[in-house]
Design a protein around this motif. Structure first.
Motif, short mmCIF file in Angstrom:
data_model
loop_
_atom_site.label_atom_id
_atom_site.label_comp_id
_atom_site.label_asym_id
_atom_site.label_seq_id
_atom_site.Cartn_x
_atom_site.Cartn_y
_atom_site.Cartn_z
N GLN A 205 0.73 -1.19 0.03
CA GLN A 205 -0.02 -0.16 -0.07
C GLN A 205 1.09 1.01 -0.06
N GLY A 206 1.89 1.21 0.73
CA GLY A 206 2.90 2.29 0.68
C GLY A 206 3.54 2.72 -0.58
N ARG A 207 3.52 1.74 -1.57
CA ARG A 207 4.09 2.07 -3.13
C ARG A 207 2.89 2.53 -3.89
N ILE A 208 1.74 2.35 -3.34
CA ILE A 208 0.33 2.82 -4.26
C ILE A 208 0.42 4.38 -4.29
N PRO A 209 0.66 5.07 -5.41
CA PRO A 209 0.32 6.72 -5.51
C PRO A 209 -0.94 7.12 -4.71
N ALA A 210 -1.93 6.14 -5.06
CA ALA A 210 -3.28 6.56 -4.48
C ALA A 210 -3.55 6.27 -3.04
N ARG A 211 -2.37 5.46 -2.40
CA ARG A 211 -2.51 5.09 -0.93
C ARG A 211 -3.54 4.45 -0.52
N ARG A 212 -4.15 3.50 -1.35
CA ARG A 212 -5.31 2.55 -0.99
C ARG A 212 -5.23 1.46 -1.84
N PHE A 213 -5.84 0.41 -1.45
CA PHE A 213 -6.19 -0.86 -2.51
C PHE A 213 -7.43 -0.38 -3.24
N GLY A 214 -7.52 -1.10 -4.18
CA GLY A 214 -8.54 -0.78 -5.14
C GLY A 214 -9.88 -1.72 -4.72
N HIS A 215 -10.94 -1.59 -5.31
CA HIS A 215 -12.34 -2.12 -4.77
C HIS A 215 -12.70 -3.08 -6.10
N ALA A 216 -13.32 -4.04 -5.98
CA ALA A 216 -13.84 -4.95 -6.86
C ALA A 216 -14.74 -4.05 -7.84
N GLU A 217 -15.70 -3.47 -7.09
CA GLU A 217 -16.40 -2.59 -8.03
C GLU A 217 -16.00 -1.50 -9.03
N GLU A 218 -14.76 -1.09 -8.72
CA GLU A 218 -14.28 -0.32 -9.67
C GLU A 218 -13.58 -1.02 -10.90
N ILE A 219 -13.27 -2.48 -10.55
CA ILE A 219 -12.91 -3.12 -11.74
C ILE A 219 -14.23 -3.34 -12.47
N ALA A 220 -15.25 -3.58 -11.82
CA ALA A 220 -16.54 -3.89 -12.49
C ALA A 220 -16.94 -2.59 -13.43
N ARG A 221 -16.77 -1.70 -13.08
CA ARG A 221 -17.09 -0.42 -13.63
C ARG A 221 -16.24 -0.18 -14.91
N GLY A 222 -15.08 -0.69 -15.01
CA GLY A 222 -14.36 -0.70 -16.01
C GLY A 222 -14.66 -1.59 -17.07
N VAL A 223 -15.26 -2.81 -16.79
CA VAL A 223 -16.01 -3.91 -17.59
C VAL A 223 -16.99 -3.21 -18.15
N LEU A 224 -17.95 -2.61 -17.28
CA LEU A 224 -19.12 -1.77 -17.88
C LEU A 224 -18.80 -0.74 -18.77
N TYR A 225 -17.77 -0.05 -18.76
CA TYR A 225 -17.37 1.01 -19.60
C TYR A 225 -16.94 0.48 -20.93
N LEU A 226 -16.31 -0.62 -20.91
CA LEU A 226 -15.77 -1.25 -22.54
C LEU A 226 -17.13 -1.87 -22.94
N CYS A 227 -17.79 -2.24 -22.36
CA CYS A 227 -19.09 -3.00 -22.89
C CYS A 227 -20.03 -2.08 -23.47
N GLN A 228 -20.27 -1.08 -22.50
CA GLN A 228 -21.10 0.18 -23.12
C GLN A 228 -20.74 1.13 -23.98
N ASP A 229 -19.50 1.54 -23.63
CA ASP A 229 -19.03 2.67 -24.51
C ASP A 229 -17.65 2.64 -25.26
N GLY A 230 -17.33 1.33 -25.18
CA GLY A 230 -16.04 0.92 -25.92
C GLY A 230 -16.00 0.38 -27.22
N GLU A 231 -16.92 1.03 -28.14
CA GLU A 231 -17.15 0.19 -29.47
C GLU A 231 -15.77 0.66 -30.31
N TYR A 232 -14.93 1.59 -30.11
CA TYR A 232 -13.79 1.95 -30.80
C TYR A 232 -12.61 1.77 -30.11
N ILE A 233 -12.70 0.98 -29.00
CA ILE A 233 -11.41 0.67 -28.21
C ILE A 233 -11.60 -1.08 -28.33
N THR A 234 -10.09 -1.31 -28.62
CA THR A 234 -9.93 -2.65 -28.96
C THR A 234 -8.42 -2.94 -28.95
#
Length: 246
Positions: A205-234
């Motif tokens: 945690q001390g090496r992470i600039p944001a000074r915290r661990f991530g949450h599973a929901e933040e990864i899930a929102r990344g998946v949603l973004y790629l599914c919903q708005d990622g038609e030109y991202i590959t």
């Protein structure tokens, strides 16, 4: 893309990041096939939560590192919902050892579950995803596949292989409308991270600039973004890691 009525398979969808992805997609109107191997109770809890919120989901048991069981998973999804639009390859395990202590079983098991399973599910699901017209393949890689990790040669090799797989397959499928991307989480608060000793967690945690661990929901929102708005991202790596690897 309007996700209402789309169908997704989430491998390893019963716990941690996979469970968060399953629920996030369901909240957007996606019908979700929650794959699990041994965590039936967890999978059923995820499905029940989705159903209670007005969504649609089923739990399907299957070891996706086995080609036959991966075939059954896809077949059950098609039988239930009649189509497949999204494949999230999330199933993964760790068997950490320094390479000097690494035995063949720990090497092969991690490669089978984390990398070979992606060949299994994707090869079987591919034509269905092409037929959907705008399919999405999202592979959950890791910061360890990008930067390496002490005692994780097996896991790092598998996750790095997943990145190469993503890039090559995206080139092959770009003209079909199917996008292929990888998400590379950093250190996320899951059962896997909870097994790390407290003193090591503090160092990480001390090496992470944001000074915290991530949450599973933040990864899930990344998946949603790629599914919903990622038609030109590959062919891309979406790094969700608090700035730990750039």
């Amino acid at each position: 893309m309007n996700l209402m009525g789309k169908v997704a398979i989430v491998t390893g969808g019963s716990k941690g990041i996979g469970a968060a992805i399953s629920k996030e997609l369901a909240n957007a109107g996606v019908k979700v096939v929650v794959n699990y191997n041994s965590s039936q109770d967890c999978a059923e809890r995820v499905v029940n939560e989705i159903l209670a919120n007005g969504g649609s989901a089923i739990a399907v048991k299957g070891d996706v590192s086995d080609l036959r069981e991966a075939s059954v998973l896809v077949e059950e999804a098609i039988e239930k919902y009649g189509r497949l639009d999204i494949l999230v390859n999330n199933a993964g395990i760790t068997r950490d050892r320094t390479f000097k202590k690494m035995d063949e079983n720990n090497w092969r098991k991690v490669i089978d579950v984390n990398l070979n399973s992606v060949f299994n599910t994707t090869s079987i699901a591919l034509q269905h995803l092409i037929d959907s017209g705008n399919g999405r393949i999202i592979n959950i890689s890791s910061i360890i596949g990008q930067a390496g990790g002490f005692g994780q040669t097996n896991y790092s090799a598998a996750k790095a292989g997943l990145i190469g797989f993503t890039k090559s397959l995206s080139l092959e499928l770009a003209r079909t409308g199917v996008t292929v991307n990888a998400i590379c989480p950093g250190f996320i608060e899951t059962e896997m991270l909870s097994e790390v000793p407290d003193n090591v967690r503090e160092q990480i945690q001390g090496r992470i600039p944001a000074r915290r661990f991530g949450h599973a929901e933040e990864i899930a929102r990344g998946v949603l973004y790629l599914c919903q708005d990622g038609e030109y991202i590959t062919g891309q790596q979406l790094n969700i890691n608090g700035g730990l690897y750039m």
